[in-house]
Design a protein around this motif. Structure first.
Motif, PDB file in Angstrom:
ATOM      1  N   CYS A 157     -75.228 -35.971 -34.309  1.00  0.00           N
ATOM      2  CA  CYS A 157     -75.446 -35.019 -33.219  1.00  0.00           C
ATOM      3  C   CYS A 157     -75.197 -35.667 -31.868  1.00  0.00           C
ATOM      4  O   CYS A 157     -75.367 -35.014 -30.832  1.00  0.00           O
ATOM      5  N   GLN A 165     -80.749 -33.967 -36.378  1.00  0.00           N
ATOM      6  CA  GLN A 165     -81.465 -32.697 -36.410  1.00  0.00           C
ATOM      7  C   GLN A 165     -80.546 -31.500 -36.193  1.00  0.00           C
ATOM      8  O   GLN A 165     -80.901 -30.382 -36.567  1.00  0.00           O
ATOM      9  N   CYS A 166     -79.379 -31.706 -35.597  1.00  0.00           N
ATOM     10  CA  CYS A 166     -78.504 -30.572 -35.301  1.00  0.00           C
ATOM     11  C   CYS A 166     -77.662 -30.150 -36.497  1.00  0.00           C
ATOM     12  O   CYS A 166     -76.920 -29.174 -36.421  1.00  0.00           O
ATOM     13  N   ASP A 168     -76.431 -28.461 -39.824  1.00  0.00           N
ATOM     14  CA  ASP A 168     -76.841 -27.358 -40.684  1.00  0.00           C
ATOM     15  C   ASP A 168     -76.890 -27.854 -42.125  1.00  0.00           C
ATOM     16  O   ASP A 168     -76.642 -29.032 -42.405  1.00  0.00           O
ATOM     17  N   TYR A 174     -74.402 -28.551 -35.541  1.00  0.00           N
ATOM     18  CA  TYR A 174     -74.514 -27.220 -34.933  1.00  0.00           C
ATOM     19  C   TYR A 174     -73.763 -26.176 -35.764  1.00  0.00           C
ATOM     20  O   TYR A 174     -73.156 -25.251 -35.229  1.00  0.00           O
ATOM     21  N   ARG A 178     -77.607 -22.070 -43.123  1.00  0.00           N
ATOM     22  CA  ARG A 178     -78.947 -22.562 -43.341  1.00  0.00           C
ATOM     23  C   ARG A 178     -79.295 -22.424 -44.827  1.00  0.00           C
ATOM     24  O   ARG A 178     -78.590 -21.759 -45.585  1.00  0.00           O
ATOM     25  N   CYS A 414     -80.491 -20.053 -31.793  1.00  0.00           N
ATOM     26  CA  CYS A 414     -79.521 -20.563 -32.770  1.00  0.00           C
ATOM     27  C   CYS A 414     -79.397 -19.632 -33.967  1.00  0.00           C
ATOM     28  O   CYS A 414     -78.646 -19.933 -34.903  1.00  0.00           O
ATOM     29  N   GLY A 419     -87.131 -20.069 -35.517  1.00  0.00           N
ATOM     30  CA  GLY A 419     -86.735 -21.418 -35.115  1.00  0.00           C
ATOM     31  C   GLY A 419     -87.133 -21.733 -33.690  1.00  0.00           C
ATOM     32  O   GLY A 419     -87.578 -20.868 -32.930  1.00  0.00           O
ATOM     33  N   THR A 422     -83.491 -25.561 -31.333  1.00  0.00           N
ATOM     34  CA  THR A 422     -82.908 -26.901 -31.189  1.00  0.00           C
ATOM     35  C   THR A 422     -81.760 -27.153 -32.152  1.00  0.00           C
ATOM     36  O   THR A 422     -80.994 -28.094 -31.955  1.00  0.00           O
ATOM     37  N   SER A 423     -81.643 -26.359 -33.198  1.00  0.00           N
ATOM     38  CA  SER A 423     -80.661 -26.673 -34.246  1.00  0.00           C
ATOM     39  C   SER A 423     -79.226 -26.504 -33.781  1.00  0.00           C
ATOM     40  O   SER A 423     -78.315 -27.067 -34.385  1.00  0.00           O
ATOM     41  N   CYS A 424     -78.976 -25.720 -32.735  1.00  0.00           N
ATOM     42  CA  CYS A 424     -77.595 -25.516 -32.278  1.00  0.00           C
ATOM     43  C   CYS A 424     -77.434 -25.910 -30.825  1.00  0.00           C
ATOM     44  O   CYS A 424     -76.425 -25.572 -30.202  1.00  0.00           O
TER      45      CYS A 424
END
Length: 732
Positions: A157, A165-166, A168, A174, A178, A414, A419, A422-424
């Motif tokens: 990331c 953490q980013c 998928d 990003y 999921r 995201c 959520g 932060t994931s995207c």
């Protein structure tokens, strides 16, 4: 030389002469070796030795330093202790970087010509950097935090010491997928499909500026392990009424309502498929309500007509409720026509104020019907829901219902239900920006710190030759200048940048028969010799007389392409040329020079000639022929020669023409006046083809005798071996 403290048993220095130390095979039971492979100047050398028990106490180990493998000088020595093996340490100066070091084991200080054992020759590298690399710049062990040997790296990331953490579930930074409830990667996230936030994650139309919040990815294969009750790996199935675990008696038979198989976020679109009998009521509606404590469904929170014709569409296939162009509020669709037994309803409206453009309450053929308050509403709150079928919007009697399905928390930016957004999010803090930390730890950077070896801060660059960390050696020419094209090279003559023809046979072109300087009619016969550096692009051309030597395509006509071999002859037809003055030229390809100047072809040889009419007297004379019946003769053999003259020349030449033999030293020599011996007067090697008193004809055969018919006079076979040419002359 050597610095630092030696081990306690270090011996004093002993003077040795310069010695050329060669590889030595160790005597049995004696050995000597340097531990480690990368030895930096300024570091400690560890040397291990072994010797047989009871070895002489005056055995000595000597260290030598040198600049090459043949020139070593004494640097240090020590006496060998009585034990049979051991190790000693020697520290070196940083100033000895680049020198060679070796150790030798001798019987005593007076016998240094025959070592009993020796180490390999080791090159003392540059002083080590903090990472322990000889000559390094300290970058090889620096973490992304700039700390030596921290071991920290930039994750996928772009975060230094991050934990990816980013990513998928498919491992894409990003990315759009999921994990579904079955633990399978592939459930997509929702994004705005139109408007200013197109492509951004969304949970509802409000986050898209009232634009659609949808996904274009397939969803049929999500949560396949979830049974109709929402239980992972459960076994319950719907009955014919669509009731999970039912017995077909709770509702009218033939109805099946399929709840969504994907995770539905609150305030997100909801698509529901259904199956019904062919005799179902045309006014049937499909709606959903919250599941109460006893498992029943509460009041409808959203509904839509199952039949598009009832929804207000003139089409029996599809009804789309639009607030404005491109804003889909909902749809009722049959899979074929109005008698079809299956279809789908899309719930995508998020507020009562969202209406069909220019709608009229009740509707008409000219104006669309306004939607009721809950028509096509999407689920706005998380919770447990159940789909239900009623015979009409005015009849509360339930015909069928579905299994319970779950609506999760509202999606974050995201598209993740519940959520934290932060994931995207990129390293710049923007959703779906795709901006990540580069290999240098810079957010959105272009890896400016990477060397050509791909290592951050290595400082290595590509040289002129295109070699990473190169020294321009691979493309340096014989002139000492490096060029991307490989630089200048020696030709076969040994000249730097030469063209090979400076020491070899240069190209030439001539007319046939040699040495004619004119041609006749439309036929041109010629010979050529090629240089040693010829290529497939060389060619021969005929140019107008006076054409500049720089190749001019409009003034020259190529007559021979693809030249092969060192010598050749050819005849071409040139119907378009008229009698005039021309040049026949050998053209050679000229490569692109380093300064950018480029002349595609250069003239390597040019011969002017005159093109005459076939009726010209000179052209008629070309028809004269002379040939030997064989190509090889011995000095002791007669030479048989056939000759002929054209009828136009017979009367003019027959009584004066002579036959001669001339020495031929090369392919390029013409027929010169024939005198191959030391006699005075050319009559010694010539004879008339038609003697006085003979009846002369236009052709005949002449036999050259082995010896002259009259002493010192007359034509005869040459007495010396060599190459010769028989020639026909018009007179002495």
């Amino acid at each position: 030389m050597i610095r630092g403290a030696f081990l306690p048993w270090f011996a004093g220095l002993v003077l040795f002469c310069h010695a050329a130390l060669l590889p030595v095979r160790a005597h049995e039971s004696y050995s000597l070796s340097i531990l480690g492979q990368n030895v930096c100047a300024g570091s400690t050398l560890y040397v291990h030795y072994s010797a047989p028990a009871g070895h002489a106490l005056n055995n000595i180990i000597v260290m030598y330093l040198g600049t090459d493998s043949q020139n070593f000088v004494f640097s240090w020595s020590k006496m060998v202790p009585s034990n049979t093996s051991g190790m000693f340490a020697v520290e070196t100066y940083e100033s000895y970087a680049g020198q060679l070091v070796t150790f030798r084991y001798f019987q005593n200080s007076s016998s240094t010509s025959s070592p009993l054992a020796a180490t390999e020759v080791v090159n003392l590298g540059n002083p080590s950097d903090p990472c322990g690399v000889c000559g390094g710049n300290g970058s090889t062990c620096v973490g992304c935090d700039g700390v030596i040997n921290s071991g920290k790296q930039i994750d996928k990331c772009g975060v230094c010491a991050g934990n990816n953490q980013c990513l998928d579930c498919s491992g894409v930074p990003y990315g759009a997928y999921r994990i579904d409830r079955c633990g399978r990667c592939g459930e997509p996230k929702y994004t705005c499909s139109q408007g200013p936030r197109k492509g951004f994650p969304c949970q509802n139309a409000g986050e898209c500026g009232d634009g659609p919040c949808t996904t274009d990815l397939p969803w049929e294969s999500w949560n396949l392990c979830v049974d109709c009750a929402g239980t992972l790996n459960g076994t319950l199935v719907r009955d014919s009424c669509g009731v999970c675990g039912g017995s077909d008696g709770t509702c009218l038979p033939g109805y099946i309502i399929f709840p969504p198989l994907y995770d539905v976020c609150a305030d997100s679109p909801l698509l529901v498929d259904w199956v019904a009998p062919a005799d179902r009521a045309r006014t049937s509606i499909l709606g959903y309500g919250s599941v109460t404590a006893d498992g029943s469904a509460g009041p409808l929170q959203g509904w839509g007509y199952m039949d598009p014709t009832q929804a207000g569409s003139s089409s029996s296939y599809l009804f789309q409720a639009l607030q404005s162009s491109g804003t889909l509020l909902g749809s009722s669709m049959l899979l074929g026509n109005h008698t079809d037994t299956s279809g789908s309803v899309l719930f995508n409206r998020s507020s009562a104020s969202q209406q069909v453009s220019n709608c009229v309450p009740g509707g008409s053929e000219q104006s669309p019907r306004c939607l009721s308050s809950l028509e096509y509403f999407r689920p706005m709150q998380p919770g447990r829901y159940r789909m239900q079928v009623f015979s009409s919007s005015m009849n509360p009697q339930r015909i069928a219902q579905s299994a319970v399905f779950q609506v999760l928390q509202r999606p974050d930016d995201c598209g993740v239900c519940g959520g934290d957004g932060t994931s995207c999010r990129g390293c710049d803090g923007m959703i779906n920006s795709g901006v990540a930390f580069d290999g240098c730890g810079v957010c959105g950077g272009q890896n400016a710190c990477l060397g050509c070896d791909g290592i951050p801060f290595s400082g290595k660059i590509v040289d002129i030759c295109g070699v990473c960390a190169g020294l321009n050696a691979s493309c340096t020419g014989c002139d000492g200048i490096a060029r991307p094209d490989g630089g200048m090279k020696y030709d076969s003559c040994g000249n730097c940048g030469g063209e090979d023809d400076s020491c070899a046979l240069p190209p030439k072109v001539g007319l046939l028969p040699y040495p004619a300087d004119f041609a006749c009619g439309s036929t041109l016969s010629f010979w050529w010799t090629a240089p040693s550096n010829r290529s497939s692009s060389d060619f021969i051309a005929v140019c107008f007389g006076g054409t500049p030597l720089q190749y001019a395509p409009g003034a020259c006509l190529p007559i021979l392409l693809n030249i092969s071999g060192r010598y050749g002859e050819a005849t071409v037809e040139m119907q378009s040329l008229q009698p005039d003055t021309y040049d026949i030229r050998y053209m050679q390809h000229q490569p692109l020079t380093s300064d950018g100047n480029y002349i595609p072809f250069v003239v390597k040889f040019s011969l002017p000639f005159v093109l005459k009419s076939p009726s010209d007297s000179s052209c008629i004379s070309l028809e004269a022929r002379v040939n030997t019946q064989r190509q090889v003769y011995c000095p002791s053999e007669e030479i048989v020669v056939d000759w002929s003259l054209p009828p136009q020349l017979a009367n003019q030449y027959l009584e004066s023409a002579v036959l001669g033999i001339t020495g031929e030293m090369s392919e390029g020599l013409p027929c010169t006046l024939a005198c191959y011996d030391a006699a005075v007067g050319c009559s010694t090697c010539c004879d008339r083809i038609c003697g006085i008193g003979q009846t002369c004809t236009n052709s005949g055969t002449f036999v050259v005798p082995v010896t002259q018919s009259v002493q010192s006079y007359g034509l005869s076979t040459p007495p010396e071996a060599g190459r010769y040419r028989v020639c026909l002359y018009d007179e002495y």
